[in-house]
Design an enzyme around this catalytic site. Structure first.
Site, PDB file in Angstrom:
ATOM      1  N   ARG A 170      20.822  46.439  29.706  1.00 56.73           N
ATOM      2  CA  ARG A 170      19.277  45.973  29.893  1.00 56.73           C
ATOM      3  C   ARG A 170      18.842  44.777  29.552  1.00 56.73           C
ATOM      4  NH1 ARG A 170      19.617  48.967  35.901  1.00 56.73           N
ATOM      5  NH2 ARG A 170      21.496  49.853  35.767  1.00 56.73           N
TER       6      ARG A 170
HETATM    7  C1  FAD Z   1      18.181  47.895  46.500  1.00 56.87           C
HETATM    8  C2  FAD Z   1      18.198  47.597  44.136  1.00 56.87           C
HETATM    9  C3  FAD Z   1      19.912  47.602  43.779  1.00 56.87           C
HETATM   10  C4  FAD Z   1      19.744  47.080  41.848  1.00 56.87           C
HETATM   11  N1  FAD Z   1      20.790  47.680  41.867  1.00 56.87           N
HETATM   12  C5  FAD Z   1      20.669  47.300  40.556  1.00 56.87           C
HETATM   13  C6  FAD Z   1      22.109  47.454  39.353  1.00 56.87           C
HETATM   14  O1  FAD Z   1      22.602  48.327  39.836  1.00 56.87           O
HETATM   15  N2  FAD Z   1      22.284  47.464  37.948  1.00 56.87           N
HETATM   16  C7  FAD Z   1      21.511  46.759  37.773  1.00 56.87           C
HETATM   17  O2  FAD Z   1      20.929  45.956  36.431  1.00 56.87           O
HETATM   18  N3  FAD Z   1      20.601  46.773  38.122  1.00 56.87           N
HETATM   19  C8  FAD Z   1      19.600  46.272  39.498  1.00 56.87           C
HETATM   20  N4  FAD Z   1      18.692  46.081  40.818  1.00 56.87           N
HETATM   21  C9  FAD Z   1      17.673  45.351  40.070  1.00 56.87           C
HETATM   22  C10 FAD Z   1      17.620  43.516  39.811  1.00 56.87           C
HETATM   23  O3  FAD Z   1      19.254  43.586  40.674  1.00 56.87           O
HETATM   24  C11 FAD Z   1      18.258  42.760  38.983  1.00 56.87           C
HETATM   25  O4  FAD Z   1      17.153  43.062  38.211  1.00 56.87           O
HETATM   26  C12 FAD Z   1      18.722  41.675  38.947  1.00 56.87           C
HETATM   27  O5  FAD Z   1      19.372  40.860  38.211  1.00 56.87           O
HETATM   28  C13 FAD Z   1      17.176  40.742  39.457  1.00 56.87           C
HETATM   29  O6  FAD Z   1      17.503  39.559  40.119  1.00 56.87           O
HETATM   30  P1  FAD Z   1      16.328  38.555  40.884  1.00 56.87           P
HETATM   31  O7  FAD Z   1      16.895  37.479  41.130  1.00 56.87           O
HETATM   32  O8  FAD Z   1      15.882  39.564  41.697  1.00 56.87           O
HETATM   33  O9  FAD Z   1      15.093  38.975  39.557  1.00 56.87           O
HETATM   34  P2  FAD Z   1      14.106  38.358  39.470  1.00 56.87           P
HETATM   35  O10 FAD Z   1      13.289  40.513  40.426  1.00 56.87           O
HETATM   36  O11 FAD Z   1      12.860  37.554  41.056  1.00 56.87           O
HETATM   37  O12 FAD Z   1      13.576  38.642  37.980  1.00 56.87           O
HETATM   38  C14 FAD Z   1      13.172  39.848  37.494  1.00 56.87           C
HETATM   39  C15 FAD Z   1      12.716  38.928  36.159  1.00 56.87           C
HETATM   40  O13 FAD Z   1      13.975  37.930  36.004  1.00 56.87           O
HETATM   41  C16 FAD Z   1      13.210  36.648  35.102  1.00 56.87           C
HETATM   42  N5  FAD Z   1      13.954  35.474  35.746  1.00 56.87           N
HETATM   43  C17 FAD Z   1      14.075  34.851  37.199  1.00 56.87           C
HETATM   44  N6  FAD Z   1      15.405  34.018  36.665  1.00 56.87           N
HETATM   45  C18 FAD Z   1      15.425  33.308  35.227  1.00 56.87           C
HETATM   46  C19 FAD Z   1      15.950  32.542  35.133  1.00 56.87           C
HETATM   47  N7  FAD Z   1      16.801  31.056  35.392  1.00 56.87           N
HETATM   48  N8  FAD Z   1      15.729  32.585  33.793  1.00 56.87           N
HETATM   49  C20 FAD Z   1      15.628  33.707  32.515  1.00 56.87           C
HETATM   50  N9  FAD Z   1      14.455  34.522  33.092  1.00 56.87           N
HETATM   51  C21 FAD Z   1      14.346  34.500  34.318  1.00 56.87           C
HETATM   52  C22 FAD Z   1      12.198  36.594  35.575  1.00 56.87           C
HETATM   53  O14 FAD Z   1      10.928  35.776  35.178  1.00 56.87           O
HETATM   54  C23 FAD Z   1      11.438  37.724  35.364  1.00 56.87           C
HETATM   55  O15 FAD Z   1      10.710  37.938  34.778  1.00 56.87           O
HETATM   56  C24 FAD Z   1      19.113  46.332  41.470  1.00 56.87           C
HETATM   57  C25 FAD Z   1      17.529  46.005  42.195  1.00 56.87           C
HETATM   58  C26 FAD Z   1      17.109  46.717  43.914  1.00 56.87           C
HETATM   59  C27 FAD Z   1      16.553  46.241  44.774  1.00 56.87           C
END
Ligand code: FAD
EC number: 1.3.1.98
Length: 292
Positions: A170
């Site tokens: 992570r």
């Molecule tokens: C129901 C649920 C299930 C999940 N399951 C998992 C799982 O199985 N495994 C897992 O690893 N995670 C899981 N997650 C966590 C989440 O899905 C991940 O962390 C995902 O990558 C977040 O993506 P996002 O686009 O929503 O990011 P955001 O929430 O919008 O942003 C997260 C971070 O990424 C940064 N960011 C966004 N875009 C960029 C970019 N282009 N360049 C650099 N930084 C950027 C943002 O600034 C922020 O700091 C889960 C979350 C939920 C709610």
């Protein structure tokens, strides 16, 4: 206004962020923009850098908790279609950072390229997934990355090859950089076989998620050799509610925001969980959720 005149129509002042995050909590961004092109994105980042305005990217908002005070800077969304493209050449798939991870996975599978299916069901965009090295079913995304195109905060763009990338559980060495696109090296395989594999992983992911709960997050990462779910359960915190935030009873590493929840409810609940787990097991749970 610190932004050039021809970009001002893109800027929204005091844009509420709550509706752009899964938890549905939090105050406004001082400036918010969804650029339509890479040129606009670069110009916005450069203008913000010049005016010393901090910049953050927001993907799908599935891993962000925004405080009620909001963010005193520029928040950029890469949701525009030109910043969310996915294309395939030979065994490589290139996804612009704003593409949904699910779209990149189904596109790869449809083209007979395997490797990403185990990540089915993880919400969010490709940029955030690679920045935070998402993982599921024992595999991460970083091991499939061939190169990443990033932008520095001054607008400089460079390509980081696989050899210079570091991924651990992570985590990546990309934090602080704005990811523009990612190229994955995948394996050619039969599209029908891959589709079945994808469906299997997707069903498992859906079954693990609390039913019918739209406002949720997965707050902690699993410590080395342990499951955060088990540690929280063993500490007696499963189902714990504080204010209008709670942990689910069965899978307590899911956090729910109920109607009226505040960021303080969530921060306090997470602090309580960490304390309790630490006093029971000596393990300090680390946050996956980003608090803005
Ligand atoms: C129901 C649920 C299930 C999940 N399951 C998992 C799982 O199985 N495994 C897992 O690893 N995670 C899981 N997650 C966590 C989440 O899905 C991940 O962390 C995902 O990558 C977040 O993506 P996002 O686009 O929503 O990011 P955001 O929430 O919008 O942003 C997260 C971070 O990424 C940064 N960011 C966004 N875009 C960029 C970019 N282009 N360049 C650099 N930084 C950027 C943002 O600034 C922020 O700091 C889960 C979350 C939920 C709610």
């Amino acid at each position: 206004m610190p932004f050039p005149e021809h970009l001002q129509h893109l800027i929204q002042n005091d844009q509420p962020l709550a509706q752009l995050t899964w938890l549905g909590i939090g105050g406004p961004a001082r400036y918010f923009a969804e650029p339509h092109s890479r040129e606009q994105l670069i110009e916005l980042v450069q203008a913000a850098s010049k005016a010393e305005i901090p910049v953050r990217l927001l993907g799908s908002g599935s891993n962000v908790l925004v405080r009620e005070s909001g963010f005193d800077g520029l928040v950029l969304s890469l949701a525009a279609s030109s910043l969310s493209t996915v294309s395939v050449a030979e065994n490589q798939l290139t996804a612009a950072a704003g593409a949904k991870l699910s779209h990149a996975i189904t596109h790869a599978v449809g083209e007979g390229l395997g490797g990403l299916e185990h990540l089915a069901g993880i919400p969010g965009t490709v940029g955030a997934a690679v920045s935070g090295n998402v993982s599921a079913a024992g595999g991460d995304i970083g091991s499939l990355v061939e190169q990443v195109e990033v932008m520095e905060t001054d607008g400089t763009i460079r390509v980081i090859p696989k050899e210079d990338l570091q991924f651990s559980y992570r985590k990546s060495n990309l934090s602080g950089l704005l990811i523009l696109s990612v190229t994955f090296a995948l394996e050619k395989n039969d599209a029908i076989k891959l589709t079945k594999r994808l469906q299997k992983f997707w069903i498992v992911a859906q079954n693990q998620r609390p039913d019918g709960e739209p406002r949720l997050a997965q707050p902690f990462i699993d410590p080395d050799g342990f499951s955060a779910d088990d540690l929280i359960q063993q500490s007696g915190m499963g189902g714990m509610r504080l204010g209008n935030a709670s942990l689910t009873a069965g899978k307590p590493n899911y956090l729910l925001a109920h109607s009226g929840a505040t960021s303080d409810d969530i921060v306090q609940l997470l602090a309580r969980v960490r304390e309790q787990v630490s006093s029971q097991s000596g393990i300090d749970l680390q946050l996956n959720l980003q608090i803005w």
